[in-house]
Scaffold this active site. Structure first.
Site, PDB file in Angstrom:
ATOM      1  N   ASP A  34       0.263-110.694  23.441  1.00 31.84           N
ATOM      2  CA  ASP A  34      -0.347-109.583  22.401  1.00 31.84           C
ATOM      3  C   ASP A  34      -1.937-109.827  22.181  1.00 31.84           C
ATOM      4  O   ASP A  34      -2.686-109.002  21.917  1.00 31.84           O
ATOM      5  CB  ASP A  34       0.391-109.809  21.227  1.00 31.84           C
ATOM      6  CG  ASP A  34       1.750-109.395  21.129  1.00 31.84           C
ATOM      7  OD1 ASP A  34       2.127-108.714  22.357  1.00 31.84           O
ATOM      8  OD2 ASP A  34       2.489-109.474  20.305  1.00 31.84           O
ATOM      9  N   PHE A  35      -2.359-110.952  22.323  1.00 34.68           N
ATOM     10  CA  PHE A  35      -3.684-111.585  21.930  1.00 34.68           C
ATOM     11  C   PHE A  35      -4.540-111.137  22.958  1.00 34.68           C
ATOM     12  O   PHE A  35      -5.541-110.447  22.723  1.00 34.68           O
ATOM     13  CB  PHE A  35      -3.695-113.017  21.852  1.00 34.68           C
ATOM     14  CG  PHE A  35      -5.124-113.711  21.215  1.00 34.68           C
ATOM     15  CD1 PHE A  35      -5.060-113.628  20.077  1.00 34.68           C
ATOM     16  CD2 PHE A  35      -5.983-114.386  22.244  1.00 34.68           C
ATOM     17  CE1 PHE A  35      -6.399-113.942  19.545  1.00 34.68           C
ATOM     18  CE2 PHE A  35      -7.237-114.487  21.684  1.00 34.68           C
ATOM     19  CZ  PHE A  35      -7.385-114.332  20.357  1.00 34.68           C
ATOM     20  N   TYR A  37      -3.932-108.470  24.894  1.00 38.80           N
ATOM     21  CA  TYR A  37      -3.797-107.122  24.897  1.00 38.80           C
ATOM     22  C   TYR A  37      -4.924-106.630  23.556  1.00 38.80           C
ATOM     23  O   TYR A  37      -5.726-105.716  23.900  1.00 38.80           O
ATOM     24  CB  TYR A  37      -2.408-106.681  24.444  1.00 38.80           C
ATOM     25  CG  TYR A  37      -2.467-105.151  23.826  1.00 38.80           C
ATOM     26  CD1 TYR A  37      -2.403-104.031  24.897  1.00 38.80           C
ATOM     27  CD2 TYR A  37      -2.538-104.961  22.633  1.00 38.80           C
ATOM     28  CE1 TYR A  37      -2.232-102.623  24.594  1.00 38.80           C
ATOM     29  CE2 TYR A  37      -2.340-103.322  22.235  1.00 38.80           C
ATOM     30  CZ  TYR A  37      -2.345-102.520  23.508  1.00 38.80           C
ATOM     31  OH  TYR A  37      -2.292-101.116  23.115  1.00 38.80           O
ATOM     32  N   SER A  83       0.118 -96.399  12.873  1.00 33.91           N
ATOM     33  CA  SER A  83      -0.008 -97.889  13.266  1.00 33.91           C
ATOM     34  C   SER A  83      -0.974 -98.313  12.175  1.00 33.91           C
ATOM     35  O   SER A  83      -1.491 -97.731  11.098  1.00 33.91           O
ATOM     36  CB  SER A  83      -0.396 -97.913  14.872  1.00 33.91           C
ATOM     37  OG  SER A  83      -0.720 -98.956  15.044  1.00 33.91           O
ATOM     38  N   ASP A 118       7.391-108.683  13.715  1.00 35.20           N
ATOM     39  CA  ASP A 118       6.888-108.530  15.122  1.00 35.20           C
ATOM     40  C   ASP A 118       8.281-107.961  15.790  1.00 35.20           C
ATOM     41  O   ASP A 118       9.101-108.810  16.379  1.00 35.20           O
ATOM     42  CB  ASP A 118       6.798-109.636  15.745  1.00 35.20           C
ATOM     43  CG  ASP A 118       5.981-109.465  17.342  1.00 35.20           C
ATOM     44  OD1 ASP A 118       5.487-108.455  17.395  1.00 35.20           O
ATOM     45  OD2 ASP A 118       5.910-110.672  17.892  1.00 35.20           O
ATOM     46  N   ARG A 137       9.554 -94.914  16.501  1.00 40.70           N
ATOM     47  CA  ARG A 137       8.226 -94.420  16.104  1.00 40.70           C
ATOM     48  C   ARG A 137       7.860 -93.371  17.274  1.00 40.70           C
ATOM     49  O   ARG A 137       7.292 -92.335  16.919  1.00 40.70           O
ATOM     50  CB  ARG A 137       7.194 -95.245  15.999  1.00 40.70           C
ATOM     51  CG  ARG A 137       5.811 -94.881  15.760  1.00 40.70           C
ATOM     52  CD  ARG A 137       4.971 -95.891  15.229  1.00 40.70           C
ATOM     53  NE  ARG A 137       4.370 -96.534  16.376  1.00 40.70           N
ATOM     54  CZ  ARG A 137       3.582 -97.849  16.304  1.00 40.70           C
ATOM     55  NH1 ARG A 137       3.332 -98.261  14.997  1.00 40.70           N
ATOM     56  NH2 ARG A 137       3.355 -98.317  17.437  1.00 40.70           N
ATOM     57  N   GLU A 173      11.544-102.227  10.520  1.00 40.18           N
ATOM     58  CA  GLU A 173      11.345-102.881  11.954  1.00 40.18           C
ATOM     59  C   GLU A 173      12.769-103.697  12.218  1.00 40.18           C
ATOM     60  O   GLU A 173      13.359-104.061  11.480  1.00 40.18           O
ATOM     61  CB  GLU A 173      10.392-104.038  11.881  1.00 40.18           C
ATOM     62  CG  GLU A 173       9.426-104.516  12.958  1.00 40.18           C
ATOM     63  CD  GLU A 173       8.220-103.550  13.010  1.00 40.18           C
ATOM     64  OE1 GLU A 173       7.258-103.569  14.034  1.00 40.18           O
ATOM     65  OE2 GLU A 173       8.068-102.760  12.210  1.00 40.18           O
ATOM     66  N   TYR A 225      10.157-101.839   4.920  1.00 40.61           N
ATOM     67  CA  TYR A 225       9.067-102.135   4.009  1.00 40.61           C
ATOM     68  C   TYR A 225       8.100-100.950   3.740  1.00 40.61           C
ATOM     69  O   TYR A 225       7.202-101.187   3.097  1.00 40.61           O
ATOM     70  CB  TYR A 225       8.075-103.051   4.801  1.00 40.61           C
ATOM     71  CG  TYR A 225       7.851-102.680   6.307  1.00 40.61           C
ATOM     72  CD1 TYR A 225       7.183-101.719   6.676  1.00 40.61           C
ATOM     73  CD2 TYR A 225       8.329-103.585   7.331  1.00 40.61           C
ATOM     74  CE1 TYR A 225       6.774-101.218   7.770  1.00 40.61           C
ATOM     75  CE2 TYR A 225       8.010-103.252   8.687  1.00 40.61           C
ATOM     76  CZ  TYR A 225       7.374-101.829   8.853  1.00 40.61           C
ATOM     77  OH  TYR A 225       7.095-101.560  10.110  1.00 40.61           O
ATOM     78  N   LYS A 289      -1.921-104.406   1.807  1.00 39.43           N
ATOM     79  CA  LYS A 289      -1.968-102.982   1.563  1.00 39.43           C
ATOM     80  C   LYS A 289      -2.492-102.809  -0.069  1.00 39.43           C
ATOM     81  O   LYS A 289      -2.106-103.485  -0.713  1.00 39.43           O
ATOM     82  CB  LYS A 289      -0.390-102.520   1.478  1.00 39.43           C
ATOM     83  CG  LYS A 289       0.240-102.531   2.885  1.00 39.43           C
ATOM     84  CD  LYS A 289       1.802-102.099   2.773  1.00 39.43           C
ATOM     85  CE  LYS A 289       2.391-102.354   4.112  1.00 39.43           C
ATOM     86  NZ  LYS A 289       3.944-102.145   3.944  1.00 39.43           N
ATOM     87  N   CYS A 435      -1.559-121.000  50.605  1.00 40.02           N
ATOM     88  CA  CYS A 435      -0.820-121.465  51.846  1.00 40.02           C
ATOM     89  C   CYS A 435      -0.596-120.302  52.719  1.00 40.02           C
ATOM     90  O   CYS A 435      -0.366-118.995  52.602  1.00 40.02           O
ATOM     91  CB  CYS A 435       0.621-121.679  51.261  1.00 40.02           C
ATOM     92  SG  CYS A 435       1.650-121.818  52.721  1.00 40.02           S
TER      93      CYS A 435
HETATM   94  S1  IVH Z   1       3.233-100.701   6.954  1.00 35.26           S
HETATM   95  C1  IVH Z   1       1.276 -96.511   7.451  1.00 35.26           C
HETATM   96  N1  IVH Z   1       4.011-103.061   6.673  1.00 35.26           N
HETATM   97  O1  IVH Z   1       3.351-103.251  12.609  1.00 35.26           O
HETATM   98  C2  IVH Z   1       1.379 -98.019   7.967  1.00 35.26           C
HETATM   99  N2  IVH Z   1       3.909-102.227   8.936  1.00 35.26           N
HETATM  100  O2  IVH Z   1       0.679-103.097  14.312  1.00 35.26           O
HETATM  101  C3  IVH Z   1       2.776 -98.263   7.808  1.00 35.26           C
HETATM  102  N3  IVH Z   1       4.670-103.644  10.812  1.00 35.26           N
HETATM  103  O3  IVH Z   1       3.029 -99.688  12.964  1.00 35.26           O
HETATM  104  C4  IVH Z   1       3.055 -99.675   8.441  1.00 35.26           C
HETATM  105  N4  IVH Z   1       5.247-105.435   9.537  1.00 35.26           N
HETATM  106  O4  IVH Z   1       5.418-101.146  12.730  1.00 35.26           O
HETATM  107  C5  IVH Z   1       3.935-102.061   7.581  1.00 35.26           C
HETATM  108  N5  IVH Z   1       5.148-105.222   6.595  1.00 35.26           N
HETATM  109  C6  IVH Z   1       4.909-104.254   7.169  1.00 35.26           C
HETATM  110  C7  IVH Z   1       4.682-104.506   8.759  1.00 35.26           C
HETATM  111  C8  IVH Z   1       4.628-103.319   9.589  1.00 35.26           C
HETATM  112  C9  IVH Z   1       5.436-104.762  10.766  1.00 35.26           C
HETATM  113  C10 IVH Z   1       4.467-102.620  12.049  1.00 35.26           C
HETATM  114  C11 IVH Z   1       4.638-101.347  12.010  1.00 35.26           C
HETATM  115  C12 IVH Z   1       3.302-101.099  12.289  1.00 35.26           C
HETATM  116  C13 IVH Z   1       2.721-101.875  13.252  1.00 35.26           C
HETATM  117  C14 IVH Z   1       1.427-101.957  13.379  1.00 35.26           C
END
Ligand code: IVH
Length: 733
Positions: A34-35, A37, A83, A118, A137, A173, A225, A289, A435
């Protein structure tokens, strides 16, 4: 970087990122960490920001990864699933806050800090409290309906507790616990099957299975979440939402923080880092957030991600240990790779005693010596890597590593000759020892294991251990010979030792037999990839598979010969250029003559580009063409093709447009002497051409018969070539 260079780099990076997106989102089989990427994607985003003239809505930086696969019903999300943007350090996090302060005109902002899970993003729809649908998604606006599979998740309530809105999309998730992942991999190890790379990929791969009974055998879990559409609205803040989710009886994150200001958020991120390894799910970051929903609304979102939330990615875990020795492994291509043998050390949930050292150049560059204290890193994937050494603490007399000397100048497996070759490495082109013996046991076993891997023919059950055993016993030389090994022989294979036998068994053997039969009908692209043709990777194999009908055509491919011809012309063109540095023209006469010659060469190259090479992607370049043609003409290549013929295996290419008229557009006008209009159209389509109703500069030919109308005039006006039926039939031939 010049704009032209940037454009090339952007194009290349877009292709690369899209390739990794496909592997990660659709196939759950990523090739890079992932890193790595994230770094690629960031490089692309930076270049796009620096050269906005090359921006494109189709860039992978501008869209959400697409996880849709065949076999599922597609469903639209009521509210798009976005995302998150990533940050990697405190400065970037503070910049996120500063943007919001400016936008909202206040610096008194509340945030929540939550673990970033993850797993695989999912949206659950509840109507009047009743679960009606679970959807991946997908590409953000629509995803795959995985309701049947989601219903196998024991902790997922079908019915929300308490008062529920009329309609609500709840996002979260799907994941696998480390324990469940370990259980499944242990089972696979016992059956000598290829191991899954990590819980995230296995969870994603599992949820995309069409057979829900299979899904149920793996204990998937879920955590929720966030909200999508909600009618009527029931929460005013993210903190509210966390409480609501709990009240509805949904599985939620173990811990979240509600904080004031970015300083407090930074502290919470640190606290989360200390706790996160104790959670049931894997986390690679924190999500920050904006707490207030009204403020979230003002901040809004881009096409891809909200402006009110951001992911902070933690650095991969590292540990220190002693490098005991360096051993040499020989891979399927014969490259000799150094492997670090370490004092066992605990890192990211498991004990590590081996790590990759990449290659000799890398060992030199990092000044790593046997006996050194080293730092190792595990970036989410299976193979840990040695990051660096600590020369200050080096034991006396530790010598620089010399790979050639370490193997006594020969292949450590077969004793054959080794030679210096160029290889692609992370830091560009490097050199490695290889080789030279195609029939080396290590190469054979590597190729067989690869042939059967999930990426290639997916002959499940035949992993590295079984492959090595079959080669060791001389039962398989080239991978297709695996079809000759009987069920009994497979069933009685001893994968252990004489003293402690471990018999492969009937059930496992039957699995291989079934899988190898199923593989017979896989398309050319899969077989081509599976056979380890030098320089032919997955995407090259796919492109070649689209342009060849079968191996017979590919082995002496006119297309590949043309690619080589073009490369020759280009080389000649460079040499003949009057101002060529290697070969400058001396007299004016010579200059003029060579200028003319160059014009002819240019025309010839342009004709190839517009004709047989039209639409041929960069994957099919001269290096690939030379490698593939050379391989199929070589004794090992011929041996493979003969074996496939003997087995009655003749995979077909998914040819979409190979033919006399590939890339050509026709316009028909008037009445032809013998062919009906539909017949002519059929012939054009069958030969890979297209038929259009109107003439433009892009039209390749106007096929004109008696009483042709205005289209003929238009063709003449634009200089488009006009042909009659006789000429058409001649071209077709
Ligand atoms: S909120 C509008 N909260 O990570 C954004 N996403 O790499 C809504 N993810 O698309 C996402 N943990 O699938 C949110 N605590 C969390 C999360 C989370 C994992 C995922 C999610 C997102 C992706 C982005």
């Amino acid at each position: 970087m010049t704009p032209a260079e940037a454009k090339d780099k952007i194009t290349a990076l877009r292709a690369e990122v899209s390739h990794h997106d496909e592997l990660y989102y659709r196939r759950a089989l990523p090739e890079i960490t992932d890193f790595d990427y994230d770094q690629l994607k960031r490089e692309l985003a930076d270049l796009e920001a620096q050269f906005p003239q090359f921006a494109s809505a189709a860039s992978p930086t501008q869209r959400v990864g697409d996880d849709r696969v065949q076999g599922f019903q597609e469903v639209a999300h009521r509210q798009k699933m976005l995302s998150l943007d990533n940050t990697y350090n405190e400065t970037e996090l503070r910049a996120f806050h500063a943007r919001l302060v400016k936008l909202l005109e206040t610096d008194d902002l509340r945030y929540t800090v939550e673990p970033k899970i993850d797993g695989l993003a999912v949206s659950l729809t509840y109507e009047d409290g009743q679960l009606v649908r679970a959807v991946t998604r997908g590409k953000g606006d629509r995803g795959d309906d995985i309701t049947a599979n989601a219903l196998t998740i024991a902790t997922l309530p079908r019915q929300l507790s308490g008062a529920a809105p009329r309609l609500v999309e709840i996002r979260g998730e799907i994941y696998l616990t480390q324990a469940e992942f370990d259980r499944i991999n242990a089972e696979r190890a016992a059956a000598s099957e290829e191991l899954y790379a990590n819980p995230r990929n296995l969870a994603a791969g599992t949820i995309k299975q069409l057979d829900s009974a299979e899904v149920a055998r793996r204990k998937l879990a879920i955590v929720l979440y966030s909200l999508g559409a909600c009618e009527p609205e029931v929460v005013r803040s993210q903190t509210d939402l966390q409480k609501k989710l709990r009240a509805w009886g949904l599985p939620v994150v173990e811990k979240y923080w509600t904080v004031r200001g970015i300083d407090e958020a930074w502290v919470a991120i640190g606290e989360l880092d200390k706790l996160r390894r104790t959670f049931a799910y894997g986390t690679d970051g924190a999500v920050v957030k904006l707490d207030d929903v009204a403020q979230q609304r003002i901040a809004g979102a881009t096409d891809k991600s909200p402006r009110w939330a951001i992911a902070y990615k933690y650095k991969p875990d590292t540990a220190r240990t002693r490098l005991k020795s360096i051993t040499i492994q020989v891979g399927k291509t014969g490259i000799l790779s150094p492997v670090a043998e370490l004092d066992p050390v605990f890192l990211s949930l498991s004990t590590i005693s081996r790590a990759t050292l990449h290659n000799e150049d890398e060992i030199r560059r990092k000044d790593i010596r046997v006996g050194d204290l080293v730092e190792i890193e595990r970036a989410g994937e299976v193979i840990p890597a040695v990051l660096r050494s600590f020369p200050d603490e080096r034991p006396r007399g530790a010598k620089e590593f010399d790979l050639f000397a370490a193997v006594d100048g020969k292949c450590p497996v077969c004793g054959g000759k080794i030679a210096r070759v160029e290889v692609d490495t992370e830091s560009g082109i490097g050199a490695a020892w290889k080789c030279q013996n195609y029939d080396c046991r290590a190469q054979r076993a590597g190729r067989l294991g690869f042939f059967c891997s999930r990426r290639a023919l997916a002959i499940d059950g035949l992993g590295e251990t079984v492959a090595a055993k079959l080669v060791e016993l001389d039962l398989v030389r080239d991978p297709p010979e695996v079809y000759d090994v009987s069920l009994e022989t497979l069933a009685t294979l001893n994968l252990g030792t004489a003293e402690e036998p471990r018999i492969f068994g009937e059930k496992n053997a039957a699995k291989i037999v079934a899988a190898r039969e199923a593989a017979r009908t896989l398309p050319l692209e899969k077989w081509l990839y599976a056979l380890s043709v030098p320089d032919v990777g997955e995407s090259t194999a796919r492109e070649l598979g689209k342009r060849h009908r079968n191996f017979a055509e590919l082995a002496d491919s006119p297309l590949l010969h043309t690619v080589l011809k073009k490369a020759e012309l280009i080389e000649r063109r460079e040499l003949e250029a009057p101002a060529s540095r290697k070969n400058p023209a001396k007299t004016d006469e010579e200059k003029a003559r060579r200028k003319e010659l160059c014009a002819e060469l240019d025309a010839e190259i342009a004709a190839l580009d517009a004709g047989p090479l039209a639409g041929v992607p960069s994957e099919i370049g001269p290096a690939v063409a030379a490698s593939a043609l050379e391989f199929f003409a070589s004794p090992p290549g011929r041996r493979l093709l003969a074996k496939l013929r003997a087995l009655g295996i003749d995979p077909w290419g998914t040819v979409v447009e190979v033919g006399a008229f590939t890339g050509k557009t026709f316009v028909l006008t008037g009445t032809l002497p013998t062919l009906k209009r539909e017949e002519a159209e059929q012939k054009i389509l069958a030969a890979g051409g297209k038929v259009s109703g109107s003439v433009s500069k892009k039209t390749s030919f106007v096929l004109a018969g008696a009483e042709a109308g205005s289209k003929l005039d238009k063709a003449r006006e634009l200089g488009v070539r006009v042909i009659d039926e006789a000429e058409f039939l001649r071209l077709l031939r």
